[in-house]
Design a protein around this motif. Structure first.
Motif, mmCIF file in Angstrom:
data_model
loop_
_atom_site.group_PDB
_atom_site.id
_atom_site.type_symbol
_atom_site.label_atom_id
_atom_site.label_comp_id
_atom_site.label_asym_id
_atom_site.label_seq_id
_atom_site.Cartn_x
_atom_site.Cartn_y
_atom_site.Cartn_z
ATOM 1 N N ASP A 106 0.839 -1.189 0.000
ATOM 2 C CA ASP A 106 0.000 0.000 0.000
ATOM 3 C C ASP A 106 0.879 1.247 0.000
ATOM 4 O OD1 ASP A 106 0.911 0.441 2.581
ATOM 5 O OD2 ASP A 106 -0.997 -0.045 3.554
ATOM 6 N N HIS A 107 0.246 2.434 0.050
ATOM 7 C CA HIS A 107 0.988 3.690 -0.070
ATOM 8 C C HIS A 107 1.946 3.916 1.094
ATOM 9 C CE1 HIS A 107 -2.483 4.663 2.456
ATOM 10 N NE2 HIS A 107 -1.722 5.589 2.997
ATOM 11 N N GLY A 108 1.772 3.194 2.191
ATOM 12 C CA GLY A 108 2.687 3.304 3.329
ATOM 13 C C GLY A 108 3.815 2.293 3.298
ATOM 14 N N GLY A 109 3.816 1.450 2.251
ATOM 15 C CA GLY A 109 4.865 0.447 2.141
ATOM 16 C C GLY A 109 4.562 -0.858 2.846
ATOM 17 N N ARG A 110 3.327 -1.044 3.313
ATOM 18 C CA ARG A 110 2.947 -2.284 3.980
ATOM 19 C C ARG A 110 2.434 -3.298 2.966
ATOM 20 N NH1 ARG A 110 -0.829 0.894 8.154
ATOM 21 N NH2 ARG A 110 -1.276 1.846 6.139
ATOM 22 N N GLN A 523 9.484 12.157 2.733
ATOM 23 C CA GLN A 523 9.347 11.535 4.041
ATOM 24 C C GLN A 523 7.919 11.026 4.199
ATOM 25 O OE1 GLN A 523 9.726 14.033 7.488
ATOM 26 N NE2 GLN A 523 8.458 15.670 6.660
ATOM 27 N N PHE A 524 7.774 9.962 4.981
ATOM 28 C CA PHE A 524 6.426 9.483 5.279
ATOM 29 C C PHE A 524 6.449 8.786 6.624
ATOM 30 C CE2 PHE A 524 8.467 5.963 3.146
ATOM 31 C CZ PHE A 524 8.013 4.831 3.815
ATOM 32 N N ASN A 525 5.293 8.765 7.247
ATOM 33 C CA ASN A 525 5.166 8.129 8.553
ATOM 34 C C ASN A 525 5.107 6.619 8.406
ATOM 35 O OD1 ASN A 525 5.062 10.592 9.921
ATOM 36 N ND2 ASN A 525 2.836 10.750 9.666
ATOM 37 N N MET A 526 5.750 5.918 9.320
ATOM 38 C CA MET A 526 5.652 4.464 9.386
ATOM 39 C C MET A 526 4.654 4.115 10.485
ATOM 40 S SD MET A 526 9.625 3.302 8.859
ATOM 41 C CE MET A 526 10.259 4.435 10.099
ATOM 42 N N VAL A 527 3.671 3.309 10.114
ATOM 43 C CA VAL A 527 2.573 2.992 11.023
ATOM 44 C C VAL A 527 2.583 1.505 11.339
ATOM 45 C CG1 VAL A 527 0.073 3.023 11.351
ATOM 46 C CG2 VAL A 527 1.192 4.884 10.107
ATOM 47 N N ARG A 528 2.472 1.186 12.602
ATOM 48 C CA ARG A 528 2.309 -0.202 13.046
ATOM 49 C C ARG A 528 1.018 -0.261 13.842
ATOM 50 N NH1 ARG A 528 5.599 -0.283 9.858
ATOM 51 N NH2 ARG A 528 7.751 -1.052 9.890
ATOM 52 N N GLY A 529 0.080 -1.094 13.354
ATOM 53 C CA GLY A 529 -1.228 -1.108 13.976
ATOM 54 C C GLY A 529 -1.911 0.211 13.721
ATOM 55 N N PHE A 530 -2.269 0.919 14.789
ATOM 56 C CA PHE A 530 -2.931 2.216 14.636
ATOM 57 C C PHE A 530 -2.035 3.366 15.080
ATOM 58 C CE2 PHE A 530 -6.332 -0.902 15.161
ATOM 59 C CZ PHE A 530 -7.124 -0.609 14.062
ATOM 60 N N TYR A 531 -0.729 3.093 15.227
ATOM 61 C CA TYR A 531 0.164 4.097 15.784
ATOM 62 C C TYR A 531 1.331 4.402 14.839
ATOM 63 C CZ TYR A 531 -2.370 2.838 20.016
ATOM 64 O OH TYR A 531 -3.355 2.582 20.924
ATOM 65 N N THR A 532 1.716 5.686 14.802
ATOM 66 C CA THR A 532 2.919 6.086 14.076
ATOM 67 C C THR A 532 4.131 5.760 14.930
ATOM 68 O OG1 THR A 532 1.767 7.903 12.959
ATOM 69 C CG2 THR A 532 4.174 8.031 13.061
ATOM 70 N N VAL A 533 5.050 4.995 14.351
ATOM 71 C CA VAL A 533 6.217 4.562 15.117
ATOM 72 C C VAL A 533 7.487 5.299 14.710
ATOM 73 C CG1 VAL A 533 5.262 2.276 15.562
ATOM 74 C CG2 VAL A 533 6.665 2.652 13.514
ATOM 75 N N GLY A 534 7.411 6.090 13.666
ATOM 76 C CA GLY A 534 8.589 6.828 13.224
ATOM 77 C C GLY A 534 8.415 7.322 11.802
ATOM 78 N N LYS A 535 9.493 7.847 11.249
ATOM 79 C CA LYS A 535 9.475 8.377 9.885
ATOM 80 C C LYS A 535 10.564 7.729 9.046
ATOM 81 C CE LYS A 535 7.592 12.949 10.991
ATOM 82 N NZ LYS A 535 7.828 14.420 10.933
ATOM 83 N N ASN A 536 10.240 7.547 7.774
ATOM 84 C CA ASN A 536 11.229 7.137 6.781
ATOM 85 C C ASN A 536 11.528 8.370 5.942
ATOM 86 O OD1 ASN A 536 12.328 6.138 4.226
ATOM 87 N ND2 ASN A 536 11.900 4.115 5.077
#
Length: 563
Positions: A106-110, A523-536
């Motif tokens: 998807d657009h977030g890389g998942r 840059q984009f946010n990295m999301v795990r579950g429903f939370y942002t865990v950092g940025k790429n």
């Protein structure tokens, strides 16, 4: 001493500079089937009476790949593409061997659909059976997560000689342009590899031991060994050499149209207030819209040796070139033959040109002299039409130059700088068709090689940061550091600019004239579950292209103490 060498489809031009300026220039016919012989001949003539150990810098450009694209003679290669949410990848098909495979991010890389490895292996078998040695692989959101492309490359390695991936080319989300750029990377690789090998062998034969650099399409240059991983970057090195060869003669308060008229193609570009205009989103060449950062140029298949035909009672010129003009032993009539008939060419067998143009004249019920005039005028009008279309395209969006963006400006060239072998003949005729001043640049026959020699040595670095893992790296630079989780785009931008400056200084750049710039960032946010865990975060920075400090175009001297 500095060597500049431009390898065209028709001729190869070379120049030699020392602290006094231009020492020697030569022009030799290009033999695409034996580039080693072509280059060795050029170096023999250029270095006669000179010491090989005095050569400190060698910069090359070539139109070989450009000509392949313009003339539609690219070799067949395979493309494997996987999509994701949005438009079907089938809409972006390139080439005759295009495969869409299952698997998506998807657009977030998942990952939302895993790769079908059995399907990919089956496609690999088809590619091997078709005898295709090179393949490009692109997944839609690979700039957010390259894992699918990396796995595709692993799976396909047993079936091909080389795999070209899309994610290293740019951090910009442009799926169609990434597909086209990756396709071109794979398609032009063989000719670029052969060119690189021929250069290495011919230099070794002459005892010249110096790092080889090749002009980039944005007017800077890069290490040639590195360019083997990005061969599409050479597609427009020839046209950028033309711009760099003309830029010294462009005035700071005008808009110039640059025309490099060769034997196979005419390359054109715009210089605004003494600065080249850039293609903002990536260059377009032939039917391909790419992510290649380049000067805004356009190449058309009209040159001195383009084949002339009569089609539907009209003169047709190019885009193919099938050898030299008939005046020089070639098989078919060309614009150069028209020059010979009109008494505008030096040398050549005019009787052979007359012989070649006679059937065309008969088809249109004209005399040989009249058909020669028509060919000449038609070539000029088609070149100017292509130039007007290029200017119109530039004016349809914000204008970007090497230095800045110009919002709302409308370019209207008031001066034309012409270079290339037939520059003097074309300049005289274009004067009657162009409303502004038309001028052949000094040393027009080898001006592209001069542009090559004098182009600033540039370099670039790409920095990646993962704030979740708290690490920043720069591929190829040996840079790996821990960072706080709070780092943002601004922090990474500072790191990239500092790294590129250090790299430039290590390569001998003058510290007083190093101009750095960020050419790409994302840059984009990295999301795990429903939370942002950092940025790429990704930032690419480079030294700004331009001419080396110390060259005076008025006196043609080169005041550099390091030569």
């Amino acid at each position: 001493m500095i060597i500049g060498l431009d390898v065209g489809g028709t001729h190869s031009d070379a120049v030699l500079f020392d602290s006094r300026g231009l020492v020697r220039d030569i022009k030799v016919p290009t033999n695409p089937d034996n580039l080693y012989e072509t280059l060795l001949t050029a170096f023999d003539l250029l270095m006669e009476g000179q010491r090989p150990e005095d050569v400190k810098r060698l910069v090359l450009s070539t139109t070989l790949a450009t000509n392949m694209v313009v003339q539609n003679t690219l070799p067949p290669v395979a493309m494997i593409v996987s999509g994701g949410p949005g438009i079907d990848p089938e809409h972006f098909r390139v080439g005759d061997h295009y495969y869409v495979v299952r698997g998506a991010l998807d657009h977030g890389g998942r990952e939302i659909e895993p790769l079908d490895e059995q399907q990919i292996k089956a496609v690999g078998e088809q590619i091997r059976a078709a005898g295709l040695p090179y393949v490009g692989v692109v997944t839609k959101f690979s700039v957010r997560n390259p894992e699918h492309e990396l796995r595709l490359a692993e799976l396909l390695a047993p079936y091909v000689e080389r795999v070209f991936m899309g994610h290293p080319l740019s951090g910009v989300l442009s799926f169609p342009r990434r597909i086209a750029t990756t396709f071109l990377n794979a398609a032009v690789y063989p000719v670029h590899r052969d060119f690189f090998t021929a250069v290495q062998e011919s230099l070794a034969q002459k005892g010249i031991v110096v790092p080889i650099r090749i002009l980039k399409p944005d007017g800077g240059n890069m290490n040639m060994a590195t360019s083997l991983d990005y061969p599409a970057q050479t597609i427009l090195s020839g046209p950028s050499a033309s711009v760099m060869g003309a830029i010294a003669y462009a005035r700071a308060d005008e808009s110039c149209l640059v025309l490099d008229i060769g034997g196979t193609t005419t390359d054109m570009a715009i210089i605004l207030d003494g600065v080249p205009v850039l293609a903002s989103g990536g260059i377009e060449i032939g039917p391909y819209k790419t992510l290649i950062r380049a000067l805004q140029t356009r190449s058309i298949g009209i040159g001195g040796d383009s084949v002339v035909r009569v089609r539907d009672s009209q003169i047709s010129i190019g885009p193919d070139r099938l050898g030299r003009a008939m005046a020089y032993g070639g098989p078919l009539p060309t614009p150069t033959d028209a020059f010979c008939v009109l008494g505008l060419a030096d040398g050549g067998d005019r009787s052979r040109s007359v012989q070649g143009l006679t059937p065309l004249a008969a088809a249109l019920q004209l005399s040989v002299e009249e058909i020669a005039e028509l060919i000449f005028t038609t070539a000029c009008r088609e070149i100017l039409t292509a130039a007007r279309n290029m200017v119109s395209d530039i004016n349809s969006r914000p204008v970007y130059t090497v230095h800045e963006m110009h919002e709302g400006i409308q370019i209207q060239p008031d001066r034309m700088l012409v270079l290339g072998g037939p520059a003097s003949q074309f300049a005289e005729r274009l004067t009657t068709l162009f409303p502004g001043e038309v001028m052949p640049v000094p040393h027009w026959q080898v001006a592209n090689a001069i542009g090559c020699a004098l182009a600033r040595t540039t370099c670039e670095v790409t920095v990646y940061a993962d704030t979740a893992r708290q690490v920043v790296t720069a591929q190829g630079e040996g840079y790996h550091q821990n960072i706080p989780a709070s780092f943002d785009l601004g922090n990474i931008r500072e790191i990239a600019l500092e790294l590129v400056r250090k790299k430039a200084l290590a390569r001998g750049a003058n510290p007083e004239f190093v101009q750095t710039e960020v050419v790409e960032e994302a840059q984009f946010n990295m999301v795990r579950g429903f939370y942002t865990v950092g940025k790429n975060i990704r930032v690419r920075a480079q030294v700004k292209p331009g001419l080396i400090h110390g060259y005076d175009p008025q006196t043609e001297t080169l005041n550099r103490s390091d030569l």
